[in-house]
Design an enzyme around this catalytic site. Structure first.
Site, mmCIF file in Angstrom:
data_model
loop_
_atom_site.group_PDB
_atom_site.id
_atom_site.type_symbol
_atom_site.label_atom_id
_atom_site.label_comp_id
_atom_site.label_asym_id
_atom_site.label_seq_id
_atom_site.Cartn_x
_atom_site.Cartn_y
_atom_site.Cartn_z
ATOM 1 N N CYS A 13 -4.776 -5.303 13.036
ATOM 2 C CA CYS A 13 -5.239 -4.100 12.327
ATOM 3 C C CYS A 13 -4.673 -4.041 10.911
ATOM 4 O O CYS A 13 -5.411 -3.788 9.951
ATOM 5 C CB CYS A 13 -4.896 -2.843 13.117
ATOM 6 N N TYR A 14 -3.380 -4.291 10.756
ATOM 7 C CA TYR A 14 -2.795 -4.282 9.413
ATOM 8 C C TYR A 14 -3.404 -5.364 8.511
ATOM 9 O O TYR A 14 -3.737 -5.092 7.353
ATOM 10 C CB TYR A 14 -1.283 -4.483 9.489
#
Length: 335
Positions: A147-148
């Site tokens: 996600c990051y």
């Protein structure tokens, strides 16, 4: 219709997949599994009562092969590769949400463990949609980005040709608690995270090498990525701020608008972004500005959707010859 399944249906990303697949016009949900099974999906997720009732089995390669043409693996890191390797050989397409197929072998083994499926690792396609769209259309296995890295890469990749790649890249990232998964821990305990914010694994988090590897893959530039994640008192959402040094004068917003002019799920904003506007959607909102040669890039996503499950579903759409946006959520949870 394409018969699909979800292995790892008990977690947050598994739930998000089920919610989207229930209404998907071309995917028929035929299999749900966890490591233990012997339940039904609405018992695992009471929010699904009167929406869907479906048995949840103990995960089995044979059952996946029997029921599915494509399967989503919403499993922990290190668990997916042992499960996926037999499925791929039997002709089942795999979309893996873990880290097991998203990195080069050397990078993976340095920050995770020895890889069990080196044969298929080389053919996996990194499912950062805007950069690997055509490759995904031919893929047998898609590897969901972290996600990051999703929020970071979508923000900074358009600027790599214009920045000094010998200068450090600083990434300040903040995520809601759902990014840590369902498992309880001291850091996600209510009395610790409520009215609080803190960094964790600064400069040592395993998503730093993922960001650096993909910048090099796309642009051939080796960069010193300094990645600092923070936990914030929110259920979902992710806000990333990236700081870089420009080597030439540009209009940052114009660079973004031109770069993403044909990408339906990238929204270029005229002001700094926020997590509420993307919550519940597949959108990535991006803003950028400069002060002399200092570049600021600001991006926001829903960590469970664009950072995991909806990005996996878009990859599946492309792998099955379907329109990219089919069944993908676009209405934000506002207010």
């Amino acid at each position: 219709m394409v018969n699909v399944g979800v292995v790892g249906a008990s977690g947050y990303t598994g739930l998000e997949l089920v919610k989207m697949l229930v209404t998907h016009p071309q995917f028929a949900l035929k299999y749900l599994a966890t490591t233990t099974g012997d339940t039904v999906i609405e018992a695992l997720h009471p929010s699904l009562v009167d929406v869907i009732t479906y048995p949840v089995e103990k995960a089995s390669v044979a059952s996946v092969i029997e029921h599915c043409e494509l399967v989503f693996l919403a499993l922990p890191h290190k668990a997916s590769m042992g499960f996926a390797k037999d499925l791929i050989d039997k002709g089942v397409k795999v979309v893996d949400l873990s880290a097991d197929y998203r990195l080069e072998l050397e990078t993976y083994e340095e920050i995770y463990c020895e890889h069990e499926d080196k044969n298929h690792l080389d053919e996996s396609v990194y499912a950062l949609i805007e950069y690997y769209r055509e490759d995904l259309k031919k893929a047998r296995i898609a590897a969901g980005p972290g996600c990051y890295p999703t929020a970071t890469l979508l923000g900074i990749l358009p600027f790599i040709p214009y920045i000094d790649t010998s200068a450090p890249l600083f990434v300040d990232a903040k995520s809601g608690v759902s990014g840590a998964g369902k498992k309880l821990s001291e850091s996600t305990h209510f009395v610790n995270i409520n009215d609080n914010i803190f960094a964790y694994n600064p400069l040592k988090h395993r998503h730093g090498p993922e960001i650096a590897e993909k910048i090099e893959k796309v642009h051939g530039a080796k960069m010193n990525v300094n990645f600092v994640p923070h936990l914030i008192p929110a259920s979902r959402g992710e806000l990333v701020s990236v700081y870089a040094t420009l080597k030439e004068d540009i209009d940052p917003l114009e660079v973004l608008k031109k770069h993403y002019e044909n990408d339906m799920f990238i929204r270029i904003r005229e002001n700094p972004v926020n997590i509420k506007s993307t919550a519940g959607t597949h959108f990535c909102d991006i803003f950028a500005a400069k002060n002399g040669n200092a570049l600021f890039v600001n991006s926001a996503i829903d960590n469970l959707l664009r950072g995991a499950s909806s990005q996996a579903l878009v990859a599946a759409n492309l792998m099955c010859g379907l329109p990219e946006g089919m069944g993908i959520p676009t209405i934000a949870y506002v207010p």
